[in-house]
Write an enzyme that holds these catalytic residues in place. Structure first.
Site, short mmCIF file in Angstrom:
data_model
loop_
_atom_site.label_atom_id
_atom_site.label_comp_id
_atom_site.label_asym_id
_atom_site.label_seq_id
_atom_site.Cartn_x
_atom_site.Cartn_y
_atom_site.Cartn_z
N ARG A 128 0.83 -1.20 0.00
CA ARG A 128 0.00 0.00 0.00
C ARG A 128 0.87 1.25 0.00
O ARG A 128 1.81 1.36 0.78
CB ARG A 128 -0.93 0.00 1.22
CG ARG A 128 -1.84 -1.22 1.21
CD ARG A 128 -2.88 -1.21 2.30
NE ARG A 128 -3.65 -2.46 2.23
CZ ARG A 128 -4.66 -2.77 3.03
NH1 ARG A 128 -5.05 -1.90 3.97
NH2 ARG A 128 -5.29 -3.91 2.90
N ARG A 158 1.65 1.49 10.42
CA ARG A 158 1.27 1.81 9.05
C ARG A 158 2.50 1.68 8.16
O ARG A 158 3.38 2.52 8.17
CB ARG A 158 0.71 3.25 8.98
CG ARG A 158 0.06 3.61 7.66
CD ARG A 158 -0.53 5.01 7.69
NE ARG A 158 -1.60 5.15 8.66
CZ ARG A 158 -2.87 4.79 8.45
NH1 ARG A 158 -3.22 4.27 7.30
NH2 ARG A 158 -3.77 4.93 9.39
N GLU A 160 -7.09 -0.66 14.81
CA GLU A 160 -7.69 -1.59 13.85
C GLU A 160 -6.72 -2.69 13.45
O GLU A 160 -5.60 -2.42 13.01
CB GLU A 160 -8.13 -0.81 12.60
CG GLU A 160 -8.77 -1.70 11.55
CD GLU A 160 -9.07 -0.93 10.26
OE1 GLU A 160 -9.35 0.27 10.33
OE2 GLU A 160 -9.01 -1.56 9.20
N SER A 188 -10.78 -6.25 9.45
CA SER A 188 -11.85 -5.53 8.77
C SER A 188 -12.71 -6.54 8.01
O SER A 188 -12.24 -7.17 7.07
CB SER A 188 -11.23 -4.51 7.82
OG SER A 188 -12.21 -3.64 7.36
N ARG A 234 1.39 -5.64 11.83
CA ARG A 234 0.58 -4.82 12.72
C ARG A 234 0.14 -5.58 13.97
O ARG A 234 0.14 -5.04 15.07
CB ARG A 234 -0.64 -4.26 11.99
CG ARG A 234 -1.41 -3.27 12.87
CD ARG A 234 -2.61 -2.66 12.18
NE ARG A 234 -2.26 -1.59 11.26
CZ ARG A 234 -3.16 -0.78 10.70
NH1 ARG A 234 -4.45 -0.94 10.97
NH2 ARG A 234 -2.77 0.17 9.87
#
Length: 429
Positions: free
Chosen positions: A261, A276, A350, A353, A392
């Site tokens: 990403r 991130r 988070e 998802s 993460r």
RNA sequence: GGAGAGGUGGCAGAGUGGCCGAUUGCGUCACCUUGCUAAGGUGAUGUACCGGUAACGGUACCGGGGGUUCGAAUCCCCCCCUCUCCGCCA
């Protein structure tokens, strides 16, 4: 993609959906699509009639002798010109309709909470107890650097910011988490997949990442390929363009893959540590099933539960939130995020998802099945959820299970992947 | 990267300019026959869009996109994919 018929019957529902998602520009696409659709519906009967004339005359001509053909030719030539003009317009309109329709977001379910962004997501439940440390707890990057488990400096030197290099036990823990996640899902009947990481635009479009997600995507322009940001893209696309037999459904897949990403537009956000990053590993669960809302809802509960079971096995406190309209992406009808307690953030962050789409992605992918009862082909329903995304997930693992001396306790469930060790690292403080 | 062969309906596989939306086989569905398992017979059976309450009618679709032609699955060009051989290579 929504059914154009739905837009004709209830355009306000589509506009309201876009507004609930805080995508006012996409609401405009509803009216653009309808305008183009109206013109197309006016044009098509005329064009069809002309083509019918051309066709029947052409057939008759095939049976005529050469001399008699001459009489026909003039009229046929005029028809040809007329048809060509209308076809040109038809082509434009179809392309425009396709473009506008692909911009219209999926309808958010009524149960999706109103709200502008993630601050207005609604907590639905919590599990576990947030730890109270009797010592000064440290953030994961301090623990990791003190143990020699992670190097952000050299990573940035060779690859730029938001990169990392894992070493030693943390590299092993990273892999242990992913292995655990795959094994958990395989035990539940999901078929493991190792998918392509570079995909064509069709897969990005079909899953709803394009148009809109281009800035978030690494692209290999030379080859027209895109690095996936999630295995959802190749796995949901797996049966794109196919007509499945109903009895092969539901298809349940679990894919482990690298994810990429660009994180454009996040400058200054979550810059420290492993939260991130541009590249990570993820185990993703994907379900394709028949077009039945009740079954989609049940699958949605199931895939959330799968992720919760993993977090419980990791002994990590978490909460489940219902994602509000403004935080929902274009393709999703409803989404639950699972947020895991991260002591350094003094908050939940988070980690998962879980989305359901109904037939929105399937329409874009041309993913259909033939109902057993002999009815018309239907578009499938699709869903997906994270099982584990690492590094993460290493943040809560390191931070919640850290000990005063800088070592990290290994949750029981992960020990078998780490040589039965109960503790990682040496005392450093 | 070089040379060649192909991509046709749910699947397999014919079809080289009009009689082809497409022979045939398999699969599927209905009915019939047959007193086990099985087999046999007859018929139906693509998708999308437009019009119609419907029956039905029309149009488009033979990998994708252009072109030639009054007319293209069929001829020409570009692209994608698959297979075979050669080269290169983890």
């Amino acid at each position: 993609m929504l059914d154009i018929k739905l837009l004709r019957e209830d355009p306000e529902a589509a506009r309201a959906g876009a507004r609930k998602k805080r995508m006012p520009d996409r609401a405009l696409a509803v009216d653009e699509a309808l305008r183009v659709d109206a013109e197309l519906r006016e044009l098509l009967p005329r064009l069809d009639a002309l083509r019918a004339e051309q066709k029947s005359a052409g057939k008759a001509m095939g049976k005529l002798g050469p001399a008699e053909r001459e009489a026909f030719l003039d009229g046929q030539k005029r028809l040809k010109v007329e048809i060509q003009a209308l076809e040109e317009r038809e082509k434009q309109l179809r392309a425009e309709l396709q473009q506008q329709l692909s911009l219209v977001p999926n309808l958010p379910d009524p149960e999706v909470p109103e709200g502008k962004d993630d601050s207005e997501n609604v907590e639905t439940r919590r599990w576990g107890t947030v730890p109270e440390f009797a010592f000064a707890a440290r953030p994961h990057f301090e623990i990791g650097e003190a143990q020699g488990w992670v190097d952000f400096t050299r990573a940035a030197d060779m690859a730029g910011s938001r990169n990392y290099i894992l070493f030693g036990d943390l590299a092993l823990l990273h892999d242990a988490v992913l292995r655990f996640a795959v094994d958990l899902m395989v035990a539940r009947g999901f078929v493991p997949i190792d998918p392509p990481l570079l995909v064509r635009d069709a897969a990005m479009f079909g899953t709803g990442f394009f148009p809109g997600g281009e800035e978030q995507t690494y692209r290999c322009e030379k080859d027209g390929l895109n690095l996936i940001g999630t295995a959802e893209v190749p796995v949901t696309s797996l049966h794109g363009g196919e007509m499945l037999a109903e009895d092969v459904l539901p298809k349940k897949y679990v894919a482990r893959s690298a994810c990429f990403r660009r994180e454009a537009g996040t400058y200054g956000k979550d810059t420290r540590g492993l939260y991130r990053v541009h590249q990570f590993q993820k185990v993703e669960q994907v379900i394709l099933d028949v077009a039945d809302k009740a079954r989609s809802l049940q699958h949605h509960r199931d895939i959330v539960e799968n992720a919760e079971d993993l977090l419980q096995a990791f002994e990590l406190p978490y909460r489940v939130v219902a994602v509000c309209g403004g935080d929902l992406g274009g393709p999703q009808a409803m989404k639950y995020d699972i947020e895991t307690w991260m002591p350094s953030r003094k908050n939940y962050g988070e980690t998962h998802s879980a989305s359901r789409f109904y037939d929105y992605q399937a329409r874009r992918l041309d993913l259909r099945y033939r109902p057993k009862d002999g009815g018309k082909p239907q578009f499938c329903h699709t869903l997906n959820n994270t099982v584990a995304a690492s590094p993460r997930i290493l943040i809560p693992l390191l931070e919640n299970h850290q000990q005063q001396d800088g070592t990290v306790r290994v949750p029981k469930a992960l020990r078998r992947y780490l040589g039965d060790r109960e503790v990682l690292g040496r005392p450093v403080w």
